[in-house]
Design a protein around this motif. Structure first.
Motif, PDB file in Angstrom:
ATOM      1  N   TRP B  65      48.093   1.923  50.756  1.00  0.00           N
ATOM      2  CA  TRP B  65      48.808   2.780  49.808  1.00  0.00           C
ATOM      3  C   TRP B  65      49.871   1.971  49.061  1.00  0.00           C
ATOM      4  O   TRP B  65      50.000   2.069  47.835  1.00  0.00           O
ATOM      5  CB  TRP B  65      49.434   3.977  50.546  1.00  0.00           C
ATOM      6  N   LEU B  66      50.610   1.148  49.793  1.00  0.00           N
ATOM      7  CA  LEU B  66      51.629   0.304  49.155  1.00  0.00           C
ATOM      8  C   LEU B  66      50.985  -0.666  48.164  1.00  0.00           C
ATOM      9  O   LEU B  66      51.455  -0.833  47.037  1.00  0.00           O
ATOM     10  CB  LEU B  66      52.391  -0.506  50.212  1.00  0.00           C
ATOM     11  N   GLN B  67      49.906  -1.289  48.606  1.00  0.00           N
ATOM     12  CA  GLN B  67      49.251  -2.277  47.751  1.00  0.00           C
ATOM     13  C   GLN B  67      48.787  -1.649  46.437  1.00  0.00           C
ATOM     14  O   GLN B  67      48.886  -2.258  45.377  1.00  0.00           O
ATOM     15  CB  GLN B  67      48.071  -2.891  48.503  1.00  0.00           C
ATOM     16  N   GLN B  68      48.283  -0.411  46.532  1.00  0.00           N
ATOM     17  CA  GLN B  68      47.771   0.245  45.334  1.00  0.00           C
ATOM     18  C   GLN B  68      48.862   0.814  44.430  1.00  0.00           C
ATOM     19  O   GLN B  68      48.654   0.996  43.232  1.00  0.00           O
ATOM     20  CB  GLN B  68      46.804   1.373  45.729  1.00  0.00           C
ATOM     21  N   ASN B  69      50.015   1.124  45.012  1.00  0.00           N
ATOM     22  CA  ASN B  69      51.029   1.850  44.246  1.00  0.00           C
ATOM     23  C   ASN B  69      52.315   1.090  43.968  1.00  0.00           C
ATOM     24  O   ASN B  69      53.075   1.483  43.092  1.00  0.00           O
ATOM     25  CB  ASN B  69      51.371   3.163  44.956  1.00  0.00           C
ATOM     26  N   VAL B  70      52.584   0.069  44.762  1.00  0.00           N
ATOM     27  CA  VAL B  70      53.863  -0.637  44.618  1.00  0.00           C
ATOM     28  C   VAL B  70      53.569  -2.133  44.452  1.00  0.00           C
ATOM     29  O   VAL B  70      53.711  -2.930  45.379  1.00  0.00           O
ATOM     30  CB  VAL B  70      54.789  -0.369  45.840  1.00  0.00           C
TER      31      VAL B  70
END
Lengths: 93, 93
Positions: B65-70
């Motif tokens: 999730w972090l990789q995709q959004n942040v």
């Protein structure tokens, strides 16, 4: 503001760490509500707390989400749950 | 398992309550990453914790999730953040 009356379940929950408690150990969540929450991916008290935190601890936003997704919780259940989470947060987080 | 080396930022964060700390007080989150997270609705450390809890504390799911959004967080930042949240949870939640 008058002090809110709390249940034994509430009092026990807020004075301990959450660790791996089930969602049904939170005040306001009984067996049926717990089943609905688990089906939504919220089987543990920590996951329910997480959803409240993601929603900025806003009782209205969280209450609306509960009302739309967890039909087994009535308005008193929702209020008890929110107050339980708020008091746990105030003491621990 | 070898003990993981932690930063001063990590050490300070995990030994205190979160209360109203900004997301940027978490290990791994600098100014740019903090701005991206705030734009997604995660301005406080408690909201970032909430997202990790909602995801069942699964480092892979949360890391994806972090990789995709942040995008401002690289793989080291993500690892530092996850370890900081894990250790805070182990001590406090």
């Amino acid at each position: 503001m008058a002090e809110r009356t709390t249940s034994k379940k509430h009092d026990e929950f807020v004075r301990e760490r959450m660790e791996d408690k089930a969602a049904t150990e939170l005040a306001g969540i009984g067996e049926k509500g717990g089943e609905q929450l688990a089906a939504l991916g919220f089987a543990t008290a920590k996951q329910v707390l997480g959803q409240f935190l993601v929603m900025g601890e806003d009782p209205d936003v969280f209450g609306d989400w509960l009302q739309q997704n967890v039909s087994k919780l009535n308005s008193k259940h929702r209020g008890d749950l929110i107050f339980c989470l708020q008091e746990w947060i105030k003491r621990n987080l």
